[in-house]
Motif scaffolding. Structure first.
Motif, mmCIF file in Angstrom:
data_model
loop_
_atom_site.group_PDB
_atom_site.id
_atom_site.type_symbol
_atom_site.label_atom_id
_atom_site.label_comp_id
_atom_site.label_asym_id
_atom_site.label_seq_id
_atom_site.Cartn_x
_atom_site.Cartn_y
_atom_site.Cartn_z
ATOM 1 N N SER A 1 0.812 -1.220 0.000
ATOM 2 C CA SER A 1 0.000 0.000 0.000
ATOM 3 C C SER A 1 0.847 1.272 0.000
ATOM 4 N N ILE A 2 2.156 1.150 0.131
ATOM 5 C CA ILE A 2 3.038 2.316 0.175
ATOM 6 C C ILE A 2 3.485 2.663 -1.242
ATOM 7 N N PRO A 3 3.307 3.921 -1.653
ATOM 8 C CA PRO A 3 3.750 4.311 -2.995
ATOM 9 C C PRO A 3 5.259 4.102 -3.163
ATOM 10 N N ASP A 4 5.678 3.910 -4.402
ATOM 11 C CA ASP A 4 7.098 3.735 -4.747
ATOM 12 C C ASP A 4 7.704 2.504 -4.092
ATOM 13 N N THR A 5 6.877 1.464 -3.929
ATOM 14 C CA THR A 5 7.354 0.199 -3.386
ATOM 15 C C THR A 5 7.326 -0.862 -4.483
ATOM 16 N N GLU A 6 8.369 -1.654 -4.543
ATOM 17 C CA GLU A 6 8.380 -2.797 -5.462
ATOM 18 C C GLU A 6 8.780 -4.040 -4.684
ATOM 19 N N VAL B 1 5.623 3.733 16.839
ATOM 20 C CA VAL B 1 4.532 4.462 16.188
ATOM 21 C C VAL B 1 3.268 4.470 17.051
ATOM 22 N N SER B 2 3.432 4.242 18.355
ATOM 23 C CA SER B 2 2.290 4.162 19.267
ATOM 24 C C SER B 2 2.106 5.461 20.046
ATOM 25 N N ASN B 3 0.939 6.082 19.911
ATOM 26 C CA ASN B 3 0.632 7.284 20.691
ATOM 27 C C ASN B 3 0.595 6.972 22.187
ATOM 28 N N PRO C 1 0.117 12.901 44.719
ATOM 29 C CA PRO C 1 -0.457 13.427 45.964
ATOM 30 C C PRO C 1 -1.655 14.348 45.741
ATOM 31 N N SER C 2 -1.775 14.936 44.563
ATOM 32 C CA SER C 2 -2.890 15.859 44.304
ATOM 33 C C SER C 2 -4.132 15.166 43.763
ATOM 34 N N GLY C 3 -4.048 13.846 43.492
ATOM 35 C CA GLY C 3 -5.233 13.140 43.035
ATOM 36 C C GLY C 3 -4.964 12.193 41.881
ATOM 37 N N VAL C 4 -6.058 11.692 41.293
ATOM 38 C CA VAL C 4 -5.989 10.735 40.192
ATOM 39 C C VAL C 4 -6.505 11.394 38.919
ATOM 40 N N THR C 5 -5.728 11.304 37.854
ATOM 41 C CA THR C 5 -6.127 11.892 36.572
ATOM 42 C C THR C 5 -5.915 10.870 35.461
ATOM 43 N N PRO C 6 -6.791 10.894 34.446
ATOM 44 C CA PRO C 6 -6.577 9.982 33.313
ATOM 45 C C PRO C 6 -5.378 10.433 32.485
ATOM 46 N N LEU C 7 -4.675 9.482 31.928
ATOM 47 C CA LEU C 7 -3.576 9.807 31.032
ATOM 48 C C LEU C 7 -4.155 10.122 29.664
ATOM 49 N N LEU C 8 -3.871 11.307 29.167
ATOM 50 C CA LEU C 8 -4.412 11.735 27.880
ATOM 51 C C LEU C 8 -3.569 11.140 26.748
ATOM 52 N N ILE C 9 -4.231 10.404 25.866
ATOM 53 C CA ILE C 9 -3.566 9.778 24.722
ATOM 54 C C ILE C 9 -3.964 10.539 23.460
ATOM 55 N N PRO C 10 -3.019 11.168 22.775
ATOM 56 C CA PRO C 10 -3.359 11.878 21.539
ATOM 57 C C PRO C 10 -3.935 10.913 20.505
ATOM 58 N N ASP C 11 -4.855 11.398 19.687
ATOM 59 C CA ASP C 11 -5.413 10.551 18.641
ATOM 60 C C ASP C 11 -4.902 10.947 17.263
ATOM 61 N N SER C 12 -3.754 11.604 17.230
ATOM 62 C CA SER C 12 -3.179 12.033 15.962
ATOM 63 C C SER C 12 -2.752 10.816 15.146
ATOM 64 N N PRO C 13 -2.902 10.873 13.829
ATOM 65 C CA PRO C 13 -2.510 9.726 12.991
ATOM 66 C C PRO C 13 -1.009 9.486 13.050
ATOM 67 N N GLN C 14 -0.632 8.225 13.010
ATOM 68 C CA GLN C 14 0.766 7.851 13.073
ATOM 69 C C GLN C 14 1.156 7.052 11.829
ATOM 70 N N GLN C 15 2.442 7.092 11.491
ATOM 71 C CA GLN C 15 2.949 6.224 10.444
ATOM 72 C C GLN C 15 2.790 4.764 10.854
ATOM 73 N N THR C 16 2.712 3.883 9.890
ATOM 74 C CA THR C 16 2.857 2.470 10.194
ATOM 75 C C THR C 16 4.356 2.178 10.360
ATOM 76 N N SER D 1 10.868 5.497 5.405
ATOM 77 C CA SER D 1 11.375 6.861 5.576
ATOM 78 C C SER D 1 12.804 6.841 6.100
ATOM 79 N N GLU D 2 13.115 5.875 6.955
ATOM 80 C CA GLU D 2 14.481 5.746 7.466
ATOM 81 C C GLU D 2 15.446 5.323 6.361
ATOM 82 N N ILE D 3 14.990 4.472 5.465
ATOM 83 C CA ILE D 3 15.836 4.063 4.337
ATOM 84 C C ILE D 3 16.133 5.265 3.443
#
Length: 312
Positions: A23-28, A125-127, A261-276, A283-285
């Protein structure tokens, strides 16, 4: 820049990666090698490419830029080293290798040859992993990290755990649970383990198991992993905790929370798209043409197998 790749393997992970790469362009996809001629030929036909029975012939081809290794764990090291010796970039299924010496040689070769070496651990690649790493960095020094996985002796595919014979180091099977912790806290100064099998038969198969691993990290703090399968439990459970000097991060029903000590808060996970991972490798190549490849992922993967194999 078209990137030409060869795949070694024709099982489920090979099919998965092929779908992503296609599915990646310029792949053979130049060739597929597999010891299973039937599945290898079928996969090559589906992707309109060449099937090669011998993996070493694929590695030697001059028209291939990168090699993707999707074979049994104990063959990763040999194939990876051969590909790097042939100046090929490498994408290898975890674990990095089943021998620490092979892993060390692979990193040295990748650096020397200017080749990209990426292991299939998805944390890069994990948010969620990034959010956890950032929060851990805010909460001081590690005291304890703990991981518990409990699996009943039934389910959709219990043969994955319970109809395989005992082979290799138990903790090495669960390397995908060790890698993220090493990425957070670094390598281990010491490793202790214990493994118990229930109903162990002469052929090496078993009905249930408990495997524990405890490490002391070089940077301080303790890490504990527990895996148990074939036990009397209604449904699979998994628990993780990161206990630091200024707070504790824990999962609860698949959601992460931070307690201070100040309490309990949920960890916010960004929902931004990530590379596979496949796109990241590509991209590293491309970047490797102008600068030395980053080997951080492979370095963490090496430290992770140091821990799993030290528990043998």
């Amino acid at each position: 820049m078209k990137i030409k790749i060869g795949i070694i393997g024709s099982g489920g992970m090979a099919r998965h990666h092929l779908t992503r790469f296609a599915s990646i362009p310029d792949t053979e996809i130049v060739a597929i090698a597999s010891r299973n001629e039937q599945t290898g030929t079928q996969l090559a036909k589906k992707h309109e490419t060449v099937f090669i029975p011998e993996w070493n012939r694929l590695v030697e081809r001059e028209d291939i830029d990168g090699v993707v290794i999707c074979t049994h764990n104990d063959s990763h090291g040999e194939m990876m080293l051969a590909a790097l010796q042939a100046d090929k970039h490498v994408f290898v299924e975890y674990p990095l290798a089943s021998d620490v010496g092979e892993g060390e040689s692979a990193l040295q070769l990748a650096e020397k040859r200017g080749c990209v070496l990426r292991v299939s651990h998805p944390e890069a690649v994990s948010n969620t992993h990034k959010a956890l790493k950032d929060k851990i960095g805010e909460l001081g020094n590690l005291l304890l990290t703990s991981f518990v996985r409990l699996t009943p002796g039934r389910g959709a595919r219990p043969e994955i755990l319970f109809n395989l014979s005992v082979s290799g180091t138990p903790a090495h099977f669960f390397i995908y649970h060790i890698y993220p912790i090493v990425d957070f806290f670094g390598g281990a100064a010491s490793v202790k383990k214990n493994a118990v099998y229930e109903g162990l038969k002469e052929n090496g198969q078993y009905d249930g198991f408990v495997n524990t691993l405890t490490v002391e990290f070089k940077r301080g703090g303790i890490g504990q992993w527990t895996w148990a399968g074939g036990i009397a439990i209604n449904a699979a459970e998994e628990h993780e905790r990161y206990v630091l000097t200024d707070g504790t991060i824990s999962d609860a029903g698949g959601e992460w929370h931070c307690t201070t000590p100040s309490g309990v808060t949920p960890l916010l996970i960004p929902d931004s798209p990530q590379q596979t991972l496949q796109e990241l490798w590509f991209s590293e190549i491309r970047d490797a043409a102008d600068q030395p490849p980053c080997l951080d992922d492979a370095t963490v993967a090496l430290e992770a197998i140091r821990i799993s194999l030290a528990s043998e």
